[in-house]
Each structure stands twice: as C-alpha cells, then as structure tokens.
Design a protein around this motif. Sequence first.
Motif, PDB file in Angstrom:
ATOM      1  N   MET A  43       7.805  59.032  38.048  1.00 49.94           N
ATOM      2  CA  MET A  43       7.711  57.635  38.444  1.00 49.94           C
ATOM      3  C   MET A  43       8.829  57.350  39.443  1.00 49.94           C
ATOM      4  O   MET A  43       9.986  57.689  39.199  1.00 49.94           O
ATOM      5  N   ARG A  44       8.482  56.727  40.546  1.00 48.27           N
ATOM      6  CA  ARG A  44       9.453  56.353  41.586  1.00 48.27           C
ATOM      7  C   ARG A  44       9.619  54.835  41.559  1.00 48.27           C
ATOM      8  O   ARG A  44       8.652  54.088  41.716  1.00 48.27           O
ATOM      9  N   VAL A  45      10.865  54.390  41.349  1.00 53.09           N
ATOM     10  CA  VAL A  45      11.183  52.975  41.220  1.00 53.09           C
ATOM     11  C   VAL A  45      12.168  52.588  42.315  1.00 53.09           C
ATOM     12  O   VAL A  45      13.217  53.223  42.462  1.00 53.09           O
ATOM     13  N   VAL A  46      11.832  51.549  43.079  1.00 55.94           N
ATOM     14  CA  VAL A  46      12.753  51.019  44.084  1.00 55.94           C
ATOM     15  C   VAL A  46      13.440  49.802  43.480  1.00 55.94           C
ATOM     16  O   VAL A  46      12.790  48.930  42.901  1.00 55.94           O
ATOM     17  N   VAL A  47      14.765  49.768  43.617  1.00 52.28           N
ATOM     18  CA  VAL A  47      15.577  48.708  43.028  1.00 52.28           C
ATOM     19  C   VAL A  47      16.249  47.908  44.144  1.00 52.28           C
ATOM     20  O   VAL A  47      16.926  48.470  45.003  1.00 52.28           O
ATOM     21  N   LEU A  48      16.038  46.593  44.094  1.00 48.64           N
ATOM     22  CA  LEU A  48      16.617  45.667  45.070  1.00 48.64           C
ATOM     23  C   LEU A  48      17.420  44.593  44.347  1.00 48.64           C
ATOM     24  O   LEU A  48      17.183  44.309  43.175  1.00 48.64           O
ATOM     25  N   SER A  49      18.314  43.971  45.088  1.00 47.65           N
ATOM     26  CA  SER A  49      19.010  42.793  44.593  1.00 47.65           C
ATOM     27  C   SER A  49      19.535  42.015  45.783  1.00 47.65           C
ATOM     28  O   SER A  49      19.692  42.562  46.879  1.00 47.65           O
ATOM     29  N   ASP A  50      19.777  40.748  45.569  1.00 45.85           N
ATOM     30  CA  ASP A  50      20.491  39.915  46.541  1.00 45.85           C
ATOM     31  C   ASP A  50      19.879  39.956  47.941  1.00 45.85           C
ATOM     32  O   ASP A  50      20.573  40.132  48.939  1.00 45.85           O
ATOM     33  N   THR A  51      18.570  39.717  48.004  1.00 46.05           N
ATOM     34  CA  THR A  51      17.889  39.675  49.302  1.00 46.05           C
ATOM     35  C   THR A  51      18.123  38.354  50.033  1.00 46.05           C
ATOM     36  O   THR A  51      18.026  38.311  51.248  1.00 46.05           O
ATOM     37  N   HIS A  52      18.430  37.304  49.318  1.00 47.46           N
ATOM     38  CA  HIS A  52      18.833  36.006  49.882  1.00 47.46           C
ATOM     39  C   HIS A  52      17.910  35.502  50.996  1.00 47.46           C
ATOM     40  O   HIS A  52      18.357  35.223  52.104  1.00 47.46           O
ATOM     41  N   ALA A  53      16.635  35.378  50.677  1.00 46.68           N
ATOM     42  CA  ALA A  53      15.667  34.822  51.639  1.00 46.68           C
ATOM     43  C   ALA A  53      15.758  33.295  51.620  1.00 46.68           C
ATOM     44  O   ALA A  53      16.103  32.717  50.597  1.00 46.68           O
ATOM     45  N   PRO A  54      15.434  32.639  52.668  1.00 50.60           N
ATOM     46  CA  PRO A  54      15.069  33.168  53.986  1.00 50.60           C
ATOM     47  C   PRO A  54      16.268  33.378  54.903  1.00 50.60           C
ATOM     48  O   PRO A  54      16.123  33.848  56.015  1.00 50.60           O
ATOM     49  N   ARG A  55      17.462  33.037  54.414  1.00 51.17           N
ATOM     50  CA  ARG A  55      18.651  33.174  55.268  1.00 51.17           C
ATOM     51  C   ARG A  55      18.858  34.615  55.708  1.00 51.17           C
ATOM     52  O   ARG A  55      19.159  34.877  56.863  1.00 51.17           O
TER      53      ARG A  55
END
Length: 163
Positions: free
Chosen positions: A1-13
């Motif tokens: 299983m391949r998992v992509v981990v994101l955080s703090d994308t702060h859209a739309p700025r």
Amino acid sequence: MRVVVLSDTHAPRRWRACPPRVAAELRGADRILHAGDVCTAAVLAELAQYAPVTAVAGNNDGPDVADWGAAPTAELDLDGLRVAMLHDSGPVSGRLARMCRAFPRADLVVFGHSHIPLDQSGYGLRIFNPGSPTDRRRQPHGTLGVLRIEAGALAEAAIIAVT
C-alpha cells in the motif's frame, strides 16, 4: 500500500491548485492522509480525485473542513498498520512519550502544524510529520511524505522535497 501524507497546505493562500510535483506523487497513491490546516474543503475534494482521503482538522481549518469529515483526531487501520492522526502534537520536549500515551494502540502517529518534517521512533512508536508542500517556512524545501505499508508493517517512510 502506498500512502501519501500531506499537512499544512494552507489554501487558497498557499495552494490554489495541486502543485505539479505534488500531483506526481499523488498519482498511484492507494490512500492520502492530510494532517490538518487544509483551510478549505475544496483541497480535500481535489485530493479525493487521486485516492481516498482521511484528514484531521487543524487550527486554521473552518467549519467546511469539519463538515467534509475532518475530526480533531483520527485512528485507522492501513493494511494492518495502526495509524493515528492529529494536527498539533505539542512541544518537541516529551513528544514521543506524549503520543504513546495519547494513542496507546498506534504503530504510527502522523501530525503536522510545525511545517518541519520529522520521522522519529521510540517507545515502540513511530511519529511522522510530512512538513508542508506549499509553506516551507524555515525549511529548505516544501515537502510531503510517502509511506509504503506491507503486511501490517511500515516498510518505508520517506520525506520528499517538492519545491
């Protein structure tokens, strides 16, 4: 299983649309985890076009992110790996022990908030912060995380520079 981990994308700025290097990592993901500060549920809808998404709410997230389904914490099983998520894990001092107490059944705790990538183990627990792909602050690059899970174990965890 391949998992992509994101955080703090702060859209739309900071995130107007999925950056190309982030999209390249998302292609082929089996799951996406977002550790908060999405700032608009539209990002979660965009991510869901790549793979199923689990997100937690961050301190900058509003009611639309909560309405999408982001709770303050999440606990899930990914191919047998017990994963817990939250946005802010608190101060650096005592973090591993604190996460062990907060999530006693977890193998891995994913968090964000600091924008500082981290992959650390101790007390039988691994903690993982992917950093931010769009707001690097004092870091040399914007980053995200990629996890490879095999037979209930974390086979590989990587922090990937995307800027």
